[in-house]
Design an enzyme around this catalytic site. Structure first.
Site, PDB file in Angstrom:
ATOM      1  CB  SER A 113      -0.963  -0.035   1.182  1.00  0.00           C
ATOM      2  OG  SER A 113      -1.857   1.023   1.086  1.00  0.00           O
ATOM      3  CG  HIS A 114       0.279   3.720   3.320  1.00  0.00           C
ATOM      4  ND1 HIS A 114      -0.583   2.663   3.512  1.00  0.00           N
ATOM      5  CD2 HIS A 114       0.838   3.973   4.515  1.00  0.00           C
ATOM      6  CE1 HIS A 114      -0.547   2.307   4.779  1.00  0.00           C
ATOM      7  NE2 HIS A 114       0.313   3.079   5.419  1.00  0.00           N
ATOM      8  CG  ASP A 277      -2.554   4.248  -1.478  1.00  0.00           C
ATOM      9  OD1 ASP A 277      -3.317   4.184  -2.450  1.00  0.00           O
ATOM     10  OD2 ASP A 277      -2.492   3.372  -0.601  1.00  0.00           O
ATOM     11  CG  ASP A 279      -2.728  -0.255  -2.516  1.00  0.00           C
ATOM     12  OD1 ASP A 279      -2.622   0.870  -1.999  1.00  0.00           O
ATOM     13  OD2 ASP A 279      -3.424  -1.157  -2.021  1.00  0.00           O
ATOM     14  CG  ASP A 281      -6.029   1.091  -1.071  1.00  0.00           C
ATOM     15  OD1 ASP A 281      -5.117   1.927  -0.939  1.00  0.00           O
ATOM     16  OD2 ASP A 281      -6.053   0.005  -0.457  1.00  0.00           O
ATOM     17  NE  ARG A 282      -3.784   4.171   3.140  1.00  0.00           N
ATOM     18  CZ  ARG A 282      -3.314   4.314   4.362  1.00  0.00           C
ATOM     19  NH1 ARG A 282      -2.797   5.462   4.736  1.00  0.00           N
ATOM     20  NH2 ARG A 282      -3.319   3.318   5.222  1.00  0.00           N
ATOM     21  CE  LYS A 376      -7.542   2.275   2.146  1.00  0.00           C
ATOM     22  NZ  LYS A 376      -7.249   0.939   2.712  1.00  0.00           N
TER      23      LYS A 376
HETATM   24  C1  G16 Z   1      -5.088  -0.455   5.466  1.00  0.00           C
HETATM   25  C2  G16 Z   1      -6.485  -0.937   5.657  1.00  0.00           C
HETATM   26  C3  G16 Z   1      -7.356   0.176   6.158  1.00  0.00           C
HETATM   27  C4  G16 Z   1      -6.750   0.785   7.407  1.00  0.00           C
HETATM   28  C5  G16 Z   1      -5.318   1.211   7.147  1.00  0.00           C
HETATM   29  C6  G16 Z   1      -4.596   1.672   8.387  1.00  0.00           C
HETATM   30  O1  G16 Z   1      -5.049   0.485   4.445  1.00  0.00           O
HETATM   31  O2  G16 Z   1      -7.044  -1.420   4.457  1.00  0.00           O
HETATM   32  O3  G16 Z   1      -8.608  -0.343   6.420  1.00  0.00           O
HETATM   33  O4  G16 Z   1      -7.494   1.883   7.836  1.00  0.00           O
HETATM   34  O5  G16 Z   1      -4.595   0.125   6.641  1.00  0.00           O
HETATM   35  O6  G16 Z   1      -4.523   0.613   9.282  1.00  0.00           O
HETATM   36  P1  G16 Z   1      -3.663   0.723  10.600  1.00  0.00           P
HETATM   37  O7  G16 Z   1      -4.226   1.893  11.359  1.00  0.00           O
HETATM   38  O8  G16 Z   1      -3.884  -0.588  11.296  1.00  0.00           O
HETATM   39  O9  G16 Z   1      -2.231   0.980  10.211  1.00  0.00           O
HETATM   40  P2  G16 Z   1      -3.967   0.398   3.295  1.00  0.00           P
HETATM   41  O10 G16 Z   1      -4.238   1.574   2.420  1.00  0.00           O
HETATM   42  O11 G16 Z   1      -2.640   0.443   4.006  1.00  0.00           O
HETATM   43  O12 G16 Z   1      -4.211  -0.919   2.655  1.00  0.00           O
END
Ligand code: G16
Length: 544
Positions: A113-114, A277, A279, A281-282, A376
């Site tokens: 992801s990010h 971000d 991937d 989704d953000r 997302k």
């Molecule tokens: C993931 C999850 C999200 C979550 C985020 C932060 O996002 O898909 O649902 O809100 O991590 O999670 P944490 O607070 O546990 O670090 P992404 O965009 O990283 O896949």
């Protein structure tokens, strides 16, 4: 097809977090590390013989290696067909759509992801089920249990698939179709939004800047914003996915998109700024002189969704993760629709979406989406915003202010303390948890009286499953909240997330600077949890 059964030994650290298994690339590069985890996933699934598996990732370093491994193992384990994005690319929301659209059994999303990428960065593997959404805990828990005892995995002796060639190939006897990563997704967006209205907006001179952060959304944003919607070439910046994201940190927040924020605050800046971000989704949304918090964005999108063709008959309900501000709750209340509060992690929205109980979901962590997929979706949020701006013929700032004047404003911030010693962080949360029973009824200062204090536990209303210890909440009688939880996506030490929220009524003051407005709660949270004192940090690593 000769199936090989290879001996292996378990690793003790393959427990998936909030969103799949995220580790340093160097951890993934250990012998059989990828294979062990993939086999553990396959061993936790049933009935996929001859079925289709979707594979794609955000293009980060090690994607190519992991994808070839995954294809060979999918063939050995009995899948009949793999759909893989050209170059191994698929944004997370596009992967979700491809799974649904092509009625696949499930999919592997290769992304952290990010988190930063490159040889010293992070890598990740996530399994999504046939509804296109992240696997629920019963599957991730089963996979983790399997990783502890795994002693063999299955693969075949076959050459690499040519990932750059669109069309049909084979890996052993399994069909491999390399697909255009953008086409299906772009077609879906066209069914949801008023592309003519957005085209007219750009034609009228509306100026936008979109930062793809050298990550996956580049190809999608070029195709949709510039080619289909007529935004001028150059609207999309950093639009080529790079294995190390150009050494950037592809997290669309005010720290890593500071340049864009500064530009949007200048008198000659564009009308609309957005980013996505690693991937895809953000999302980050900034209007001229107005940053929109993800929590506000969720509320605003829900309140205005009917302006887009895909949602013109209204939305069934809204869901938000627990730490996300309650701004959306006020919208749900006014619309008379269901509102759900779930633990952090998109996987918790899946059942509600499948059951048709909610249409729009969102999280404070820059994620918003709808029932069009089960992830997302960064570009979806950007397009819905553009659709709303085009139909209302108002700027972002004006729309936000009108929203606050109608529903009130939820001042909101998140303070992250990253790479904290895990033992200290765990103890700190435990100690705060121990104080909870004594807090209700207590007064702090003149205005703050504790209404409730608990550790969030979720009961899924669709399947009856429960998830406990999802974050400490301290709620006050005026609607303010302090929330503390440990992140489930970090790869080094622990990340403490402190979420602070205060409600100001529709006729109240909406022009305070956010950190100033939340000052009393910031001070009180230090008094109760002692994060700075116990970690030795002077300030949070990131404030969003
Ligand atoms: C993931 C999850 C999200 C979550 C985020 C932060 O996002 O898909 O649902 O809100 O991590 O999670 P944490 O607070 O546990 O670090 P992404 O965009 O990283 O896949």
């Amino acid at each position: 097809m000769m199936i090989q059964t290879i001996k292996t030994t378990p690793y003790g650290d393959q427990k998936p977090g909030t969103s799949g298994l995220r580790k340093r690339v160097t951890v993934y590069q250990q012998p059989h590390y990828v294979e062990n985890y993939l086999q553990a996933i396959f061993d936790s699934l049933e009935g996929f013989d001859g079925q289709t598996l979707v594979i794609g990732g955000d293009g980060r370093f090690y994607n190519d290696v992991a994808i070839q491994t995954a294809i060979r193992m999918a063939a050995a384990n009995g899948f009949g067909r793999v759909l893989v994005g050209q170059g191994g690319l698929l944004s997370t929301p596009a992967a979700s759509h491809v799974i649904r659209h092509h009625k696949a059994y499930g999919g592997l999303v290769l992304s952290a992801s990010h988190n930063p990428g490159g040889p010293d960065g992070d890598f990740g593997i996530k399994y999504n089920i046939g509804n296109g959404g992240p696997a629920p805990e019963r599957i991730t828990d089963a996979a983790y249990e399997r990783t502890k005892v795994i002693d063999t995995y299955k693969t075949i002796d076959a050459p690499d698939v040519a990932l750059d060639q669109i069309g049909t190939q084979h890996s052993g006897e399994m069909v491999v179709e390399v697909i255009d990563p953008v086409a299906d997704y772009a077609a879906l967006m066209e069914t949801l939004f008023d592309f003519d209205a957005i085209r007219a907006l750009f034609a009228s001179g509306f100026r936008m800047t979109f930062d793809a952060m050298n990550a996956i959304t580049g190809p999608y944003a070029h195709a949709i914003l510039e080619d289909k919607l007529g935004a001028p070439k150059g609207t999309v910046k950093n639009g080529t996915p790079l294995p190390d994201f150009g050494q950037g940190h592809p997290d669309p927040n005010l720290v890593y998109c500071k340049d864009m924020f500064d530009l949007m605050m200048t008198p000659d800046g564009p009308d609309f700024g957005a980013a996505s971000d690693g991937d895809g989704d953000r999302n980050l949304i900034i209007g001229k002189n107005r940053f929109v918090t993800p929590s506000d964005s969720l509320a605003l999108l829900a309140a205005n969704a009917h302006l887009a063709p895909g949602y013109k008959s209204g939305i069934a309900g809204i869901a938000r993760s627990m730490p996300t501000s309650a701004a959306a709750d006020r919208v749900a209340d006014k619309l008379g629709i269901e509102m759900h509060e779930t633990p952090t992690g998109w996987k918790f929205f899946g059942n509600l979406l499948d059951a048709g109980r909610v249409t729009i979901c969102g999280e404070e962590s820059a994620g918003t989406g709808s029932d069009h997929v089960r992830e997302k979706d960064g570009l979806w949020a950007v397009l819905l915003w553009l659709n709303i701006v085009a139909v209302r013929k108002q700027g972002v700032d004006e729309i936000v202010r009108e929203h606050w004047a109608t529903f009130g404003r939820n001042y909101y911030t998140r303070h992250d303390y990253e790479e904290v010693d895990a033992t200290i962080a765990g103890k700190l949360v435990d100690d705060l948890r121990a104080q909870l029973p004594s807090l209700p009824g207590k007064n702090f200062g003149e205005d703050l009286q504790v209404a409730y204090a608990d550790d969030f536990k979720y009961l899924d209303p669709v399947d009856g499953s429960t998830s406990a210890k999802q974050g400490v909440r301290i709620g006050f009688t005026d609607g303010s909240r302090i929330v503390l939880r440990l992140s489930g996506t970090g790869t080094v030490g622990a990340t403490l997330r402190l979420y602070l929220e205060r409600y100001e009524a529709a006729d109240g003051r909406h022009d305070l600077e956010t950190q100033t407005a939340l000052e009393p709660l910031i001070g009180l949270s230090e008094q109760l949890a002692g994060i700075k004192q116990r970690t030795g940090r002077k300030d949070p690593s990131v404030i969003t």
